[in-house]
Motif scaffolding. Structure first.
Motif, PDB file in Angstrom:
ATOM      1  N   GLU A 211       3.165   4.514  27.410  1.00 34.06           N
ATOM      2  CA  GLU A 211       3.603   4.377  28.803  1.00 34.06           C
ATOM      3  C   GLU A 211       3.727   2.914  29.196  1.00 34.06           C
ATOM      4  O   GLU A 211       4.636   2.542  29.954  1.00 34.06           O
ATOM      5  CB  GLU A 211       2.618   5.093  29.732  1.00 34.06           C
ATOM      6  CG  GLU A 211       2.697   6.609  29.679  1.00 34.06           C
ATOM      7  CD  GLU A 211       1.584   7.273  30.449  1.00 34.06           C
ATOM      8  OE1 GLU A 211       1.812   8.395  30.944  1.00 34.06           O
ATOM      9  OE2 GLU A 211       0.484   6.680  30.568  1.00 34.06           O
ATOM     10  N   ASP A 214       7.079   1.781  27.875  1.00 35.89           N
ATOM     11  CA  ASP A 214       8.200   2.337  28.639  1.00 35.89           C
ATOM     12  C   ASP A 214       8.341   1.655  29.993  1.00 35.89           C
ATOM     13  O   ASP A 214       9.455   1.297  30.407  1.00 35.89           O
ATOM     14  CB  ASP A 214       8.013   3.841  28.835  1.00 35.89           C
ATOM     15  CG  ASP A 214       8.187   4.625  27.541  1.00 35.89           C
ATOM     16  OD1 ASP A 214       8.795   4.076  26.594  1.00 35.89           O
ATOM     17  OD2 ASP A 214       7.708   5.772  27.473  1.00 35.89           O
ATOM     18  N   GLN A 227      16.782  -0.527  24.939  1.00 34.91           N
ATOM     19  CA  GLN A 227      15.631   0.128  25.572  1.00 34.91           C
ATOM     20  C   GLN A 227      14.556   0.557  24.570  1.00 34.91           C
ATOM     21  O   GLN A 227      14.056   1.682  24.586  1.00 34.91           O
ATOM     22  CB  GLN A 227      16.092   1.310  26.421  1.00 34.91           C
ATOM     23  CG  GLN A 227      16.695   0.897  27.755  1.00 34.91           C
ATOM     24  CD  GLN A 227      15.688   0.183  28.652  1.00 34.91           C
ATOM     25  OE1 GLN A 227      14.742   0.782  29.139  1.00 34.91           O
ATOM     26  NE2 GLN A 227      15.897  -1.106  28.859  1.00 34.91           N
ATOM     27  N   ARG A 228      14.223  -0.359  23.676  1.00 39.19           N
ATOM     28  CA  ARG A 228      13.123  -0.145  22.737  1.00 39.19           C
ATOM     29  C   ARG A 228      12.640  -1.492  22.239  1.00 39.19           C
ATOM     30  O   ARG A 228      13.324  -2.505  22.388  1.00 39.19           O
ATOM     31  CB  ARG A 228      13.579   0.701  21.543  1.00 39.19           C
ATOM     32  CG  ARG A 228      14.654   0.037  20.666  1.00 39.19           C
ATOM     33  CD  ARG A 228      14.867   0.828  19.391  1.00 39.19           C
ATOM     34  NE  ARG A 228      15.963   0.336  18.585  1.00 39.19           N
ATOM     35  CZ  ARG A 228      15.875  -0.682  17.702  1.00 39.19           C
ATOM     36  NH1 ARG A 228      14.737  -1.332  17.555  1.00 39.19           N
ATOM     37  NH2 ARG A 228      16.935  -1.039  16.982  1.00 39.19           N
TER      38      ARG A 228
END
Length: 265
Positions: A211, A214, A227-228
């Motif tokens: 989390e 993210d 997005q990583r």
């Protein structure tokens, strides 16, 4: 692909993990002889054993904040290999992440010593070896933060901008000697350093490690289009190219391996 570095001697600082470790693996598989430098032995011996299955390798314990350690490391490498052709400086820390008005002088000095002055010291140590050989490659690890500052990482941003500038200056000073200097600017790569950042974030916000990753991507890295977190081997592939004969016309460049994280041109 043949990188044209068989028999070359490669020094990799911060070589016990992350991008340094993955770069060492690629260079060893390409026939280079490896010297791994790190200030602790926690993972250094394990990495050395792994690289030993791929090619010739030695490990050297050295704190790059200490000039005498750098000098001793250089001598140990030269005593063993007799030359140095490649230098990859991956050693670094995040440093203090407090707001600007809460940062002490020591906070700034600690980050600059590790992230910038260490690069100065290892370059000063090994450039003469490359001049003597008439062939050299230096890759300094900068960061997306050198181009796109973050207010909660000011010492790190400043130090990495200095690394980028140092690489450009060195490229102009030593290309005539066959020593080609470039930099690589990764962003948010899965390394022990960013693991520590995410563990701290998870604890502070009362969430899981995943989390923390993210929410960090959404809140702090909105321009990282993939997005990583990046993989160390994705950065190592670019570093290895810059260490090779294939990069013989690449001088003073900064390669961003950042998943699109830097928003501007």
């Amino acid at each position: 692909m043949d990188l044209g570095i068989k028999g070359k001697i490669a020094v990799i600082t911060g070589g016990d993990s992350g991008m340094g470790r993955e770069t060492a693996k690629i260079l060893a598989q390409e026939g280079a002889k490896i010297a791994l430098l790190d200030k602790t032995t926690d993972n250094l011996q394990e990495t050395t054993r792994e690289i030993d299955t791929m090619g010739e390798v030695i490990s050297v314990q050295a704190d790059l904040r200490n000039l005498e350690d750098v000098k001793a490391a250089k001598q140990k490498i030269l005593d063993h290999y007799g030359a140095v052709h490649i230098l990859v400086n991956c050693a670094g820390i995040t440093g203090a992440t407090d707001p600007f008005l809460e940062l002490s002088d020591d906070d700034w000095y600690e980050t600059i010593e590790t992230d910038f002055m260490a690069a100065v010291r290892v370059c000063r140590a090994f450039i003469p070896c490359m001049q003597e050989a008439g062939w050299g490659r230096i890759v300094l690890i900068a960061s997306e933060d050198a181009l796109q500052p973050y207010t909660d990482e000011m010492p790190y941003c400043a130090a990495k901008a200095a690394v980028w500038n140092l690489a450009k200056n060195l490229s102009k000073a030593y290309a005539k000697d066959g020593v080609l200097v470039n930099s690589v600017s990764p962003a948010y790569v899965a390394t022990p350093m960013t693991d520590e950042m995410m563990q701290k974030r998870a604890k502070e916000k009362g969430m899981s490690f995943d989390e923390a990753i993210d929410t960090f991507l959404k809140e702090k890295r909105p321009h990282l289009e993939l997005q990583r977190r990046g993989k160390p081997e994705e950065v190592a592939a670019v570093i290895s190219f810059l260490c090779s004969e294939l990069s013989s016309f690449v001088v003073g460049a900064n390669y961003r391996v950042d998943g699109g994280s830097v928003a501007g041109l």
